[in-house]
Scaffold this active site. Structure first.
Site, short mmCIF file in Angstrom:
data_model
loop_
_atom_site.label_atom_id
_atom_site.label_comp_id
_atom_site.label_asym_id
_atom_site.label_seq_id
_atom_site.Cartn_x
_atom_site.Cartn_y
_atom_site.Cartn_z
N ASP A 45 8.44 -32.63 -35.97
CA ASP A 45 9.76 -32.09 -36.26
C ASP A 45 10.81 -33.20 -36.38
OD1 ASP A 45 11.30 -29.76 -36.77
OD2 ASP A 45 12.12 -29.83 -34.74
N ASN A 73 14.08 -32.54 -38.80
CA ASN A 73 14.29 -31.91 -37.51
C ASN A 73 14.96 -30.54 -37.65
OD1 ASN A 73 16.37 -31.70 -34.90
ND2 ASN A 73 14.29 -32.30 -34.43
N ARG A 81 6.91 -24.07 -34.40
CA ARG A 81 5.91 -23.07 -34.01
C ARG A 81 5.71 -22.04 -35.11
NH1 ARG A 81 8.24 -22.06 -27.91
NH2 ARG A 81 7.21 -23.84 -26.87
N ASP A 183 10.91 -18.52 -26.34
CA ASP A 183 9.53 -18.25 -25.95
C ASP A 183 9.45 -17.00 -25.07
OD1 ASP A 183 10.94 -19.62 -24.01
OD2 ASP A 183 9.27 -20.91 -23.42
N ARG A 211 8.82 -34.27 -18.03
CA ARG A 211 9.09 -35.60 -18.59
C ARG A 211 10.08 -36.36 -17.72
NH1 ARG A 211 8.94 -35.38 -25.12
NH2 ARG A 211 9.80 -37.44 -24.78
N HIS A 216 13.14 -33.17 -21.96
CA HIS A 216 12.51 -31.86 -21.99
C HIS A 216 13.53 -30.81 -22.40
CE1 HIS A 216 10.11 -28.39 -20.86
NE2 HIS A 216 9.08 -29.21 -20.79
#
Length: 401
Positions: A45, A73, A81, A183, A211, A216
């Site tokens: 991305d 991006n 996804r 999500d 991370r 993250h």
């Protein structure tokens, strides 16, 4: 030549994923599931750290089919996804974050569980690495369950095995307008539409990595995005589940996990403008979805904070949060007439700020942890049946909303 349909399409959305991507892809190669039964669709991305180049190198050497897509991006994980999902051809799909990695037997065990029990979603046990991971749903293997009779509502990350036919039948994609919580929305919808959900709890399937470079995605974003996420998830639940106990059980999740943290310790650090804006954003959600059934499932301090937010009483909320921050234990108050029990958090029976007694009634689980909650000596009890009757008399019916 006949091309066999892969069992699993592993979809990896990657942005600035080095060096974590190395271990991620190694874990895909190490799967005990036959490589011919796996396809990888990796979407770079718009990375500038070598992520795209490393994915292409992996595609050249890997034993399984690998497709690499490089794009500008998109600003979040949903776009990559969705691109991967539209390219997938496997019977199942698994969304693998480029920071994380599999246990070697993960895909083999999850596919076997879905095939044996005909379920549409499979959860594999998640282990946190330098971060917390959900725990309440891993007590034992569950060959077939659902979102109403298990703890799976408390793990709504996308890292699950989904039957692709379920997703295509309902044209399910990640909501690209959401910058956080996308999500949760996708996974909850899958739970609600699924013909059964399985849980693999006896094997460490997925390693969720924290991370150390601060990149993250779940650690970033404005507080307003959290309210967007809560609004979307509450709306989805209300759309699919009629009002009542089942809906209330699911609504606990967005209230407890998404909304309530905005009225936790961070609220004390917010300036007055942000505090007032949070109260404005919360009110329509609380008015629409906060019920007695939801409230009775939360602890007193949680219930009290939501109720105060719903009434716009940021001043009283600050008092409660200060009390909690100082790690004070609320006094157990037993009404001498009714023998009902209450936890005396700030403003309990405060004439200057009258709040309903029902807000302060402890849940049965809370009483177990309250040191001051004591019955009379055992000599006063003829037996356990009498003890239970006295407990019910003291606690009384819970009125919380």
């Amino acid at each position: 030549m006949t091309v066999t349909q892969p069992d699993v399409s592993v979809i990896i959305g990657a942005y600035e994923a080095m060096p974590y991507l190395v271990k991620c892809l190694e874990s895909v190669e190490a799967q005990t599931l036959d490589p011919a039964r796996i396809e990888v669709i990796a979407v770079d991305d718009g990375s500038k750290d070598g992520t795209g180049e490393y994915l292409e190198e992996f595609a050249e050497r890997a034993a399984m089919s690998v497709t690499v897509i490089r794009q500008a991006n998109s600003g979040g994980p949903s776009g990559p996804r969705n691109v991967g999902l539209d390219k997938a051809s496997g019977r199942y799909v698994f969304f693998l974050d480029a920071d994380d990695y599999f246990g070697p037997e993960a895909l083999e065990r999850m596919v076997a569980m879905a095939d044996e029990h005909g379920t549409d979603v499979v959860l594999g046990k998640v282990i946190g690495v330098n971060r917390n991971a959900p725990k309440s749903m891993w007590g034992k293997n569950q060959p077939r369950t659902d979102v109403f009779s298990s703890q799976i509502k408390f793990t709504l990350s996308a890292q699950k095995l989904f039957r692709r036919e379920l997703l295509t039948r309902h044209d399910m994609h990640f909501d690209e307008s959401l910058k956080t919580g996308e999500d949760a929305l996708f996974t909850m919808e899958a739970y609600l539409r699924a013909d059964g959900v399985s849980v693999v709890a006896d094997y460490d399937c997925y390693y969720l990595v924290g991370r150390d470079d601060g990149k993250h995605v779940t650690k970033s974003g404005s507080y307003t995005l959290r309210f967007d996420s809560a609004r979307a998830l509450m709306g989805l639940i209300a759309e699919h589940v009629p009002a009542g106990k089942r809906r209330d059980g699911l609504m606990v999740r967005p209230f407890l996990v998404t909304l309530l943290p905005q009225f936790g310790p961070v609220f004390l650090r917010d300036d007055e403008e942000v505090r007032q804006n949070k109260l404005v954003l919360a009110k329509p959600l609380i008015d629409a979805y906060w019920t007695e059934g939801v409230a009775n499932r939360l602890k007193v301090n949680e219930r009290l904070r939501v109720n105060l937010a719903g009434q716009g009483r940021g001043d009283l909320l600050v008092d409660v949060l200060d009390f909690i921050k100082k790690k004070k234990a609320p006094t157990l108050h037993v009404d001498p007439r009714s023998r009902k029990a209450y936890l005396a958090y700030p403003h309990f029976r405060d004439k200057a700020a009258p709040l309903p007694d029902g807000w302060f009634v402890p849940t049965s689980r809370e009483t177990v942890t309250i040191e001051s909650f004591k019955f009379p000596p055992a000599a006063h009890f003829p037996g356990m049946r009498t003890a239970r009757k006295m407990a019910r008399k003291i606690l009384g019916p819970r009125r919380a909303a």
